[in-house]
Structure formats: C-alpha cells, structure tokens
Scaffold this active site. Sequence first.
Site, PDB file in Angstrom:
ATOM      1  CE  LYS A   1     -14.931  -0.833 -21.941  1.00 33.63           C
ATOM      2  NZ  LYS A   1     -13.843  -2.005 -21.938  1.00 33.63           N
TER       3      LYS A   1
ATOM      4  CB  SER B   1     -15.343  -3.135 -25.820  1.00 28.55           C
ATOM      5  OG  SER B   1     -14.155  -3.683 -24.224  1.00 28.55           O
TER       6      SER B   1
ATOM      7  CB  SER C   1     -11.089  -3.314 -25.842  1.00 32.02           C
ATOM      8  OG  SER C   1     -11.576  -4.080 -26.275  1.00 32.02           O
TER       9      SER C   1
END
Length: 470
Positions: A89, A165, A189
């Site tokens: 990520k 996210s 997230s």
Amino acid sequence: MQPSHQKTPHPRTTPGRGSAAEIAARVRRGHVRAIDVVDAALAAIAADEHNAFVHVDPGGARRAAAEIDAVVAAGGDPGPLAGVPFGVKDLEDCAGMPTRAGSLLLSGAPPAGADSPLVRRLRRAGAIPVGKTATAEFGFDSATSTRLHGPTRNPWSPSLTPGGSSGGSAAAVAAGLVPLATAGDGGGSIREPAAFCGLVGLKPTHGRVPRRSSHPFSTPGVLAATVADTALALDVAAGESPGDRWSLPYQPGAFAVRLPPPGLRARFSADLGYAPVDPEVAAIAAEGARRLAALAGFHLDERPLTLPDARPPWLVLACAELRRELGLLGPWPDVLDLLCPTTVQGALRGEEVGAAEHGAALAACADLEAAVAALLSETDLLITPATACPPFAAEGPIPTVIDGRDAGVSGAEPFGPIANLTGVPAVSIPAGLTGDGLPVGLQVIAARFHDDLLLGLAALAERASFSPAR
C-alpha cells in the site's frame, strides 16, 4: 474467494496462481521457480485495467526472486512465504520504491531507503514486493480516487470503487494479480475494501503488528485471497518492534485458524441505534449473522442495541491529525491547491479543531471504550454490517444520504472506527451479494487479543461459501 470444491491449478503450468501458502509450498519444494511466479504476477499487473498498482518494480522483484531460487537450489529454506509476490500500500515505505501517499504533494518523492516494519518482516519470510498499490490520498477517503493516479476500480464492477483507503490492495487481490497485499486500517480502511471486494479483512488487535505511523488509531495488516493466507502473513509480521512503543510481544497462535469454542454469545445490530444503513445491506448482514451463528453454534441476540457514535470523535481527531501532517509537507494553506476535495475538506475541518473540541473528542473515545468493554464483558462478539451501503461510484463521492437519511457524518463505514478507537480486533467477512451481484461484508468485533477467534469464524464462512467467487 475460491470455493472449496475447485481444484488447484497445476503448479508447473500456472506458477502465479493459487493462494500464498500454495505458492510458497511449491517454491520451497522446487516445484516452481520464484522468478516464474514473479513474472506471472508482473504480466497480470501489466494487463490489468483496475488501476490497482500505481508503481511496479520489475527489476527489484526479479532480483529478489533470483535470490529465493538460489537458496532453494542450495537446499535452504527461504521462509514460509517463499516466492510469494505481494503489493505494498502506497502509504508505507518499501525500499527502492517511492511513497507518494496518493498525492500530488509527494509526486516527486524519491525511493524509500528502508522498509516499513510490515514490509521488512514479509520480505524476511521470503515474500517479494512487486509494486505499490493505490491508496486514497493520505488514507483519508472511503474511495480510492486521487488527482495523482485517478480512480481505482472494483473487479466486481469496474464502474464502482473497491473502497478506501486500501482500495488498490483490495482490487489487486480480488482481481487475482497477487495473492497478498499490505493494508492499513485507521477507521475501517482494511474492512471496507474487503467488504466491497468480497474478501476477508482483519484489523488486528492494536499493537499486534508494529507500525511506523503518527496516526494514533492506525493498525497495519493485509488483504489476502484466503483466511489461511491472512493468518500466515499476520503471524510472520507480528511481534514487538523497538520503533513502536505500542507493539506487543510475539504470541504463538495469536493468528491461528481454529474452530471457535462452543457456547459463544453474540449481539447483532444493523445500525447500533445511530447509523443510516441501506436496507438490503442490513438484511444481508442479518442473514449472514444468523448463518454464522448456526455454523459456529453460538447464541445470537438481535435485540435493539445502542452504542455511542464513534464517527464524530474519530472525525475530529482524524482531521486534526491530517492538518498536522499536511503542515509538515509545505506552506499552509498553499498545499491545499494540490489536494483532492475530500482531503481539503478534512484538512480545513482539522484547522478548526481547538483544544476544547480535541479534549471533548478524547473524552468521547474514553466513553466509547468503556461502553465497548462493558458490552464485551457480557457477550463475546459484536456483529454489524461492515459498511452502510454497497460499493458506490469509483470516482466518489461518499454517499451523504443512505436510506433517505442524512449520512454526511456517518458515511459509508459508520461502524469502522469502533475498533480503532478501542484497540480491539475486527474482521469483515463476506456475507452475500446484493440483487445487483455486489459483495456485502459482515463485521465481527471481539475483545482484545481474540484475533484467532475472528479468523476461525471467517474460516467457517469461507468454507460455507457465504459469498460466491467473482
């Protein structure tokens, strides 16, 4: 998610297919080369149209694969994740790759000089980072769509978001590009993208996986193709770290996948007394909770339940933290010109937060922690929908009206911050599909240190194919 009745592809003809555990077993036994696994992943990423990866490092991945193959050829063991390609990520560092946090503010960021604790431990276990996955800008959105990289798309329906996210990681795993990707959860997230993409997503007990982040409620984790892969990756990542004062000592079996004990008690609520929730989502979650109770043999209490609303104090603290972070990246308010609308809105809200409001938010967090502790002393599990709505448009915005009610504060993930503000583990489990064929997630929360209990419940649901494979 692969149904249990499907056969595993032949390892010599499809080196990049299968779960992380299956790939690692083939590499360690010499049945397939790590370089072939990596090349298959790189080819899949190059052909992908979901915008899951925003940076790829073929040279670094192939060098790491060659080192793995050399260890195997010499009779050594490269580790429990040997040769497994994974995405990182783009909010955490991976040596040799830039960390841009999905923002034009960091578009010229140089390659990181060191790995985050999570990436370092996955590498140490033999896994191979192949690139960075898309994130919402600075992790501050329930969709993954940025001015820097554009929208990331949901493999179940490309016009819709995979969530945020950690949307790029969820899309990468759901699309079969890699079996594993890192993620982070500061307010849902990991769990929202898991719910929107039909995956299992565990937010671990705070401190189980060390972090390098100033966000007080953020917890590192992973998104993976199977429950077993989730457990394997978190197990190698867990343990105390000198750089994280909140990190916990390694505990063997903390992420074991075992059958839940008999006699569990659970409370289910579709709204916790405050949140607007899409009626179809609520109905699918309720049925999923009942099915899970039948499988695990626990008692499910569906009486109305009200908890303090976690979202308002979380927003105050998250916006204040965002404003602080942005103040370190450039002159204020000039930086706002480069940011996405949701980030600007959050930063301006953070600018307004004074000492009194900040203190009141902390007091509300303490009240929530006490309420959740009291509830989990009377019951073993708290079950809710993982999100308040199905996946929405890939470009956003987050729905502000749900079921005809104002959802401007509660948003798409009103129940996510509960686990972050209290430090308890929470998992999103696929519960079924909407009439339009979109995944719905079921959130299950347990007391601190009961991550293994949540993984066991997720494994039961996985074996029963609660949500069919895409």
